[in-house]
Design an enzyme around this catalytic site. Structure first.
Site, PDB file in Angstrom:
ATOM      1  N   GLU A  27       0.860  -1.188   0.000  1.00 32.84           N
ATOM      2  CA  GLU A  27       0.000   0.000   0.000  1.00 32.84           C
ATOM      3  C   GLU A  27       0.894   1.236   0.000  1.00 32.84           C
ATOM      4  O   GLU A  27       1.761   1.379   0.866  1.00 32.84           O
ATOM      5  CB  GLU A  27      -0.894   0.019   1.245  1.00 32.84           C
ATOM      6  CG  GLU A  27      -1.989  -1.022   1.239  1.00 32.84           C
ATOM      7  CD  GLU A  27      -2.875  -0.955   2.472  1.00 32.84           C
ATOM      8  OE1 GLU A  27      -4.090  -1.101   2.340  1.00 32.84           O
ATOM      9  OE2 GLU A  27      -2.333  -0.759   3.583  1.00 32.84           O
ATOM     10  N   ILE A  28       0.689   2.108  -0.972  1.00 33.49           N
ATOM     11  CA  ILE A  28       1.425   3.374  -1.044  1.00 33.49           C
ATOM     12  C   ILE A  28       0.466   4.481  -0.623  1.00 33.49           C
ATOM     13  O   ILE A  28      -0.598   4.646  -1.235  1.00 33.49           O
ATOM     14  CB  ILE A  28       1.980   3.632  -2.452  1.00 33.49           C
ATOM     15  CG1 ILE A  28       2.985   2.535  -2.836  1.00 33.49           C
ATOM     16  CG2 ILE A  28       2.639   5.005  -2.534  1.00 33.49           C
ATOM     17  CD1 ILE A  28       3.520   2.648  -4.246  1.00 33.49           C
TER      18      ILE A  28
END
Length: 725
Positions: A458-459
């Site tokens: 997850e960015i």
């Protein structure tokens, strides 16, 4: 392209784009070329198929070609037409195939149709039939040719797992006739084609050893197919029809005439293409590409050196995928020498295992090890090392004050362009960035444990994150072998935000008298890789409790209602933290390699029974289906809220996040694909039923109500690839 050399027709395959794929257009062009230029030419004695691409032969069929057929039964005629084309070619010409790079799916089937196969020794050269991963089976004689070349047992393993085979192994198996250096591929292929015509070279013919003879030519074959079905039952829980269709075709047609086999294969292929499981798995395939698209531009400065703070299992895992998959220079720092050494040992042990399995050469092992530098506070030069880092990933304790202290320390050392990435699992990145001198360089990169095995990243960008920083994070994650998704900066981000109501419902069910093993068994039968009780033990009951406490105070409101935090509180107080302490909800054996299995912890059962007795609660009478819906619906509903509130950009991000982050059943395609297949209205009606029975935590998200009312689906051309505001 077509070139003729010494009575050999060299057909160079060069499809638009980076990869060669089989499409209807390619099929028509190939047929026209052969019928107009090759077959009528009596001087041409042999044909060589080769690719113009530098790193692939044919990567398989164009998946979008399947979409073009609304009536999937028409696919049978398409595949039978392909067989007729190859038969026509082989009646008049001897055919050699030469490939460098991937020959997968239809690409390998194309190669197996040829009389002689030459592969290169390149690291990029792999062969395989991965159709099962898309809910399909080989459709161009793969189930016919492969067993004849490598044997039924090996063919079953290759087709059922979709695994790739390297050139040297392919040569030993009989899948290719010759392995050569990439530089000499075309020259050798032409030479072998001419020798084939002259009778100086013979294709490899498989010789049966006594074991293969027994398994393929006697009733013992029943045992082989029975064992294959048992393995599929165990690994898939009966949820993937393609695996059973593959076994059926191979077993039913063993020893049968070729055309009967091909007819059956084509029929089953078309039937599988029409299944919801195939639609779901193809959706994941497309989603993996869709989520990588962004409008952040390109990094201003390439990331060459990555520093990782914290050498525990998470930090060591991040360092491992960075140095091994990403080929980055990596600095791994811990407080003391013992911590840094443990982290280094974890990485080196993993690489030694790869070396022993011949998945890595000695040169690659030494080269990778040389890029890893372990550091600790007592190494005076650690700051000098860090002053050359382009990206720092912190994997320290989940406490905002600790994060701020680490950030301040790093900003005093790092070059101005360096990115500071936090691996926090729940703390908003904006809160971390408040302590930064250069907040535009702060971003979230949330990895999942164990990092080398879990594919999701997850960015998380906060409002002030520079676009080029987000682009760099995507580039790094992709090089590390991850499938990254962009997520809005909110508590829990996407996966943990959805997992929190899910976990709350698990505790509610326990306190309603549902047994721990019943919960695990129910969710495994639903298609999850592990049950929710085992998941808590694997993550760590202390971490699960910490996240649930944090999320309970966050912005989810009533959606976190209905749970019983006292259960996890008790686990933490008792020190029953899960696998890492050898005792959690389960007791973990000291010697699992000896076959010892985990057992339910009787002390936990006793404590829970006392809690239930005090509340006057007996054993639950809920059905398996009711348990499954109550747990999974809380996750799916929160995923819908995330889409509704713009936390994720599109349904594809939610599906990929769920499948790769928690193991949401891939054959369902993720929460949004599942809703499209099973019906959003049906889901909403069930939510209303449980809302009335249990409370407002089951109130469906408005987007679900709206989509149900309008009869809309989440996946189409406009929602798969564009942002949803």
């Amino acid at each position: 392209d077509l070139e003729i050399k010494d009575n050999v027709a060299i057909v160079r395959i060069n499809c638009p784009g980076k990869m060669n794929t089989i499409s209807q257009g390619m099929q028509k062009e190939s047929e026209a070329m052969f019928r107009e230029k090759i077959l009528p030419n009596k001087d041409i004695k042999a044909v060589v198929f080769i690719s113009s691409k530098p790193d692939n032969f044919i990567a398989g069929a164009d998946i979008d070609m399947l979409k073009a057929f609304e009536d999937k039964s028409q696919l049978k005629a398409l595949t039978m037409k392909g067989h007729a084309f190859f038969d026509e070619v082989k009646r008049s010409k001897l055919v050699t195939v030469a490939f460098n790079g991937s020959a997968l799916g239809g690409g390998l089937e194309w190669a197996m149709y040829c009389d002689y196969r030459v592969a290169t020794s390149s690291k990029k050269t792999v062969m395989g039939l991965p159709e099962v991963k898309l809910g399909l089976m080989p459709g161009m004689a793969g189930t016919y040719h492969l067993p004849k070349m490598v044997g039924y047992a090996t063919a079953l393993d290759m087709i059922l797992t979709g695994k790739n085979v390297r050139p040297d192994k392919a040569k030993k198996m009989g899948l290719v006739d010759l392995v050569v250096d990439p530089a000499s591929l075309e020259e050798v292929a032409i030479r072998q084609a001419k020798a084939l015509v002259a009778g100086e070279v013979k294709p490899t013919v498989r010789k049966l050893d006594w074991m293969s003879w027994g398994m393929e030519k006697t009733p013992l074959s029943n045992i082989m197919f029975k064992k294959a079905r048992e393995t599929v039952d165990k690994t898939t829980g009966g949820k993937y029809p393609a695996a059973y269709a593959i076994i059926d075709v191979l077993e039913k047609n063993m020893g049968k005439p070729r055309m009967a086999h091909l007819e059956d294969e084509a029929t089953k292929f078309a039937q599988l293409a029409a299944t919801p499981e195939s639609a779901a798995l193809i959706g994941i395939f497309h989603g993996m590409n869709a989520v990588k698209k962004h409008d952040f531009g390109k990094p201003k400065q390439p990331v060459k050196k990555i520093a990782v703070l914290g050498a525990g299992l998470m930090g060591a895992g991040i360092a491992q995928v960075s140095v091994d998959n990403g080929k980055y220079e990596v600095l791994l720092k811990d407080k003391n020498a013992e911590g840094a050494s443990r982290g280094e040992k974890v990485i080196m042990d993993e690489m030694k295992a790869k070396l022993n399995k011949k998945r890595m050469t000695n040169y690659e092992f030494c080269s990778t090890a040389s890029r890893l530098t372990p550091l600790h506070d007592d190494v005076e030069s650690w700051k000098k090392h860090f002053s050359t880092a382009d990206l720092v990933v912190e994997a320290v304790f989940e406490d905002l004050a600790v994060k701020h202290r680490v950030l301040a320390e790093m900003e005093a050392i790092l070059p101005p362009h360096a990115i500071f990435a936090s691996n926090t699992s729940a703390i908003p990145i904006a809160d971390i960035a408040k302590g930064a001198k250069r907040p535009e360089n702060v971003i979230g990169m949330h990895y999942f444990s164990p990092v080398p095995k879990m594919p999701l990243l997850e960015i998380i960008t906060h409002a002030g994150t520079a676009p080029e920083v987000a682009a760099a994070a995507m580039e790094v994650g992709s090089r590390q072998g991850k499938t990254p998704i962009f997520v809005k900066d909110v508590p829990g981000f996407f996966v943990n935000r959805c997992l929190s109501p899910f976990s709350v419902e698990v505790s509610a069910l326990v306190m309603e008298g549902v047994e721990l093993e019943t919960l695990d068994k129910a969710m495994r039968s639903y298609g999850m890789p592990v049950g929710p009780i085992t998941l808590s033990d694997e993550v760590g009951c202390d971490i699960s409790y910490h996240v649930s406490q944090f999320m309970g105070k966050a912005d989810l409101g009533v959606r976190m209602a209905g749970g019983h935090p006292e259960m996890m509180s008790m686990m933490v107080e008792k020190g029953w933290l899960g696998r890492k302490t050898g005792k959690g909800f389960y007791l973990y054996p000291k010697n699992p390699k000896k076959g010892d299995k985990k057992q339910i912890n009787p002390e936990v059962v006793s404590e829970l029974n006392n809690m239930l007795k005090a509340k006057g609660v007996g054993k639950s009478s809920l059905t398996t289906e009711e348990i499954q819906f109550r747990i999974i619906s809380r996750f799916v509903n929160e995923a819908a809220f995330c889409l509704q509130d713009g936390i994720i950009r599109a349904p594809a991000d939610g599906d990929i996040g769920a499948v790769f982050g928690i193991g949401f059943p891939p054959f369902m395609g993720g929460p949004f694909r599942m809703l499209d297949i099973t019906g959003t209205q049906k889901f909403v009606d069930q939510m209303y039923k449980w809302r009335d029975a249990k409370g407002p935590q089951f109130e469906p998200a408005q987007i679900l109500v709206d989509y149900a009312k309008a009869g809309k689906k989440f996946h189409n051309k406009s929602t798969d690839f564009l942002n949803i505001g």
